[in-house]
Scaffold this motif. Structure first.
Motif, mmCIF file in Angstrom:
data_model
loop_
_atom_site.group_PDB
_atom_site.id
_atom_site.type_symbol
_atom_site.label_atom_id
_atom_site.label_comp_id
_atom_site.label_asym_id
_atom_site.label_seq_id
_atom_site.Cartn_x
_atom_site.Cartn_y
_atom_site.Cartn_z
ATOM 1 N N GLU A 48 -3.806 11.966 1.690
ATOM 2 C CA GLU A 48 -4.679 11.821 2.509
ATOM 3 C C GLU A 48 -4.408 10.654 3.601
ATOM 4 O O GLU A 48 -5.146 10.410 4.568
ATOM 5 N N GLN A 94 4.480 2.234 2.884
ATOM 6 C CA GLN A 94 3.090 2.351 2.576
ATOM 7 C C GLN A 94 3.185 2.381 1.010
ATOM 8 O O GLN A 94 3.810 2.692 0.208
ATOM 9 N N ARG A 101 -4.575 0.619 -0.959
ATOM 10 C CA ARG A 101 -5.765 0.754 -1.566
ATOM 11 C C ARG A 101 -4.993 0.642 -3.450
ATOM 12 O O ARG A 101 -4.098 1.105 -3.581
ATOM 13 N N LYS A 143 -4.146 7.405 2.848
ATOM 14 C CA LYS A 143 -5.020 6.201 2.596
ATOM 15 C C LYS A 143 -4.105 5.074 1.809
ATOM 16 O O LYS A 143 -3.861 5.460 0.692
ATOM 17 N N LEU A 179 -4.481 9.985 -2.773
ATOM 18 C CA LEU A 179 -4.514 8.871 -1.642
ATOM 19 C C LEU A 179 -3.496 8.863 -0.694
ATOM 20 O O LEU A 179 -3.548 8.991 0.654
ATOM 21 N N ASP A 197 -11.398 4.200 -5.152
ATOM 22 C CA ASP A 197 -10.553 3.321 -4.526
ATOM 23 C C ASP A 197 -10.918 2.260 -3.493
ATOM 24 O O ASP A 197 -12.019 2.452 -3.024
ATOM 25 N N VAL A 219 0.369 2.462 -2.875
ATOM 26 C CA VAL A 219 -1.008 2.493 -3.498
ATOM 27 C C VAL A 219 -0.850 1.919 -4.759
ATOM 28 O O VAL A 219 0.314 1.791 -5.500
#
Length: 361
Positions: A313, A134, A318, A315, A310, A329, A136
């Motif tokens: 959450e 993952q 992004r 997410k 983020l 975002d 960001v």
């Protein structure tokens, strides 16, 4: 994500002011709000290639308020060595992406925050997709050319340094009746040159988005002289080409080519066309290493907090962005797909023309 998780953070691509403010904000939000552990990966993706993996645990005592004042990045960074086509000592290229993914897994990370530009994000996104981890993104580039964000970390400070240079060049230009040419950074976009030229009272601003002619530049300098002023200030972005369309670059060790030298070219052409005595100043990396401006510190802090939120959450893929006086975002793929060059009908170009600044056309 629950307490006890660990996230990684790295800086990739060219350095700029404000990177340490981002790191500080990420650590504060992750530790104080969520109770997570933050691992700082050294030298960008290079740290994940090393065995053992090169990293440091980042805790609150390390990221005090003084850190925001520091230029550069405490983690180090790199802007070369694509892991999918990594240059080897024998001149060949090798796909080392699996090694980086292995380094990520070795650290037991639950997510990664990458601070970079379009090139860095493209590589990190590809690594995340392949490795199933993952990510960001936080935008940083002094060129401010990353899509879907009004501003990136480092841009404001770079403009400020260029404006200060113009402020210092003006009195010496007036003292000697000279044309001062200031070459600023800007890999493909002219945002720094245009903003600095407006704020610094330049007479001519040359950017890669607008074709120019020496005749038009000479005409502007002669017009300035006709008003009784004995000097002129010219700002040129490093990515501006010669009149025949050739990019001016320098060859560095390792075979890398970088923009540099267009200022000397423009200075010589102005001298030939006007008879004026010219001097050229090349700012280069001076624009990268400064103490961050207050705005860069604020934007960096807001970006760092939002990036951690983020992750909380769930997410991913992004990029945090600045829009309409706030943080939003956007999908990373959309951000790197949209290149943000200077808009020819935008506010900055209209402002420059309205002030009588020549853009060379």
């Amino acid at each position: 994500m629950t307490a006890g998780k660990r996230i990684g953070i790295l800086t990739s691509g060219g350095d700029c002011a404000g990177l340490n403010a981002v790191i500080r904000a990420v650590v504060h939000r992750a530790v104080l709000t969520y109770g997570w552990q933050v691992l700082g990966i050294k030298e960008g993706t290079q740290g994940l290639l090393q065995r053992p993996v090169q990293y440091q645990v980042l805790d609150l005592p390390q990221v005090d308020g003084n850190m925001m004042r520091m230029g550069g990045t405490i983690l180090g960074t790199t802007n070369r060595g694509d892991p999918f086509a990594y240059p080897m000592a024998d001149g060949t290229q090798k796909d080392r992406s699996d090694e980086i993914i292995g380094g990520y897994r070795e650290l037991g990370l639950d997510a990664l925050i990458g601070i970079g530009g379009d090139g860095s994000f493209a590589i990190l996104k590809k690594l995340a997709d392949k490795g199933g981890f993952q990510m960001v993104g936080i935008p940083k580039t002094i060129d401010n050319d990353l899509g879907l964000t009004e501003v990136s970390v480092g841009y404001d400070t770079a403009v400020g340094v260029a404006v200060e240079a113009l402020d210092r060049l003006q009195p010496t230009a007036a003292s000697h009746a000279r044309v001062m040419v200031l070459e600023v950074m800007g890999r493909d976009a002219g945002h720094i040159a245009l903003a600095a030229g407006i704020a610094g009272g330049a007479d001519v601003v040359l950017i890669p988005e607008i074709a120019y002619s020496i005749e038009k530049i000479a005409q502007k300098i002669k017009q300035v002289r006709s008003t009784g002023r004995n000097f002129a200030l010219v700002v040129v972005s490093e990515a501006v080409k010669t009149v025949d369309g050739t990019g001016v670059q320098k060859l560095f060790q390792g075979g890398q080519k970088r923009y540099g030298g267009i200022g000397d070219y423009i200075g010589e052409k102005i001298a030939e066309a006007t008879g004026a005595e010219t001097r050229v100043t090349v700012l280069g990396h001076v624009q990268r290493g400064s103490m961050p401006s207050p705005r860069d510190r604020l934007v960096a802090s807001a970006f760092g907090v939002h990036a951690v939120d983020l992750i909380a959450e769930g997410k991913f893929d992004r990029m945090v962005a600045w829009s309409d006086r706030g943080v939003i975002d956007v999908p990373i793929t959309e951000a790197i797909a949209k290149y943000a060059c200077v808009e020819l009908d935008g506010a900055m170009v209209k402002t420059a023309r309205g002030l009588g600044i020549s853009l060379g056309d």
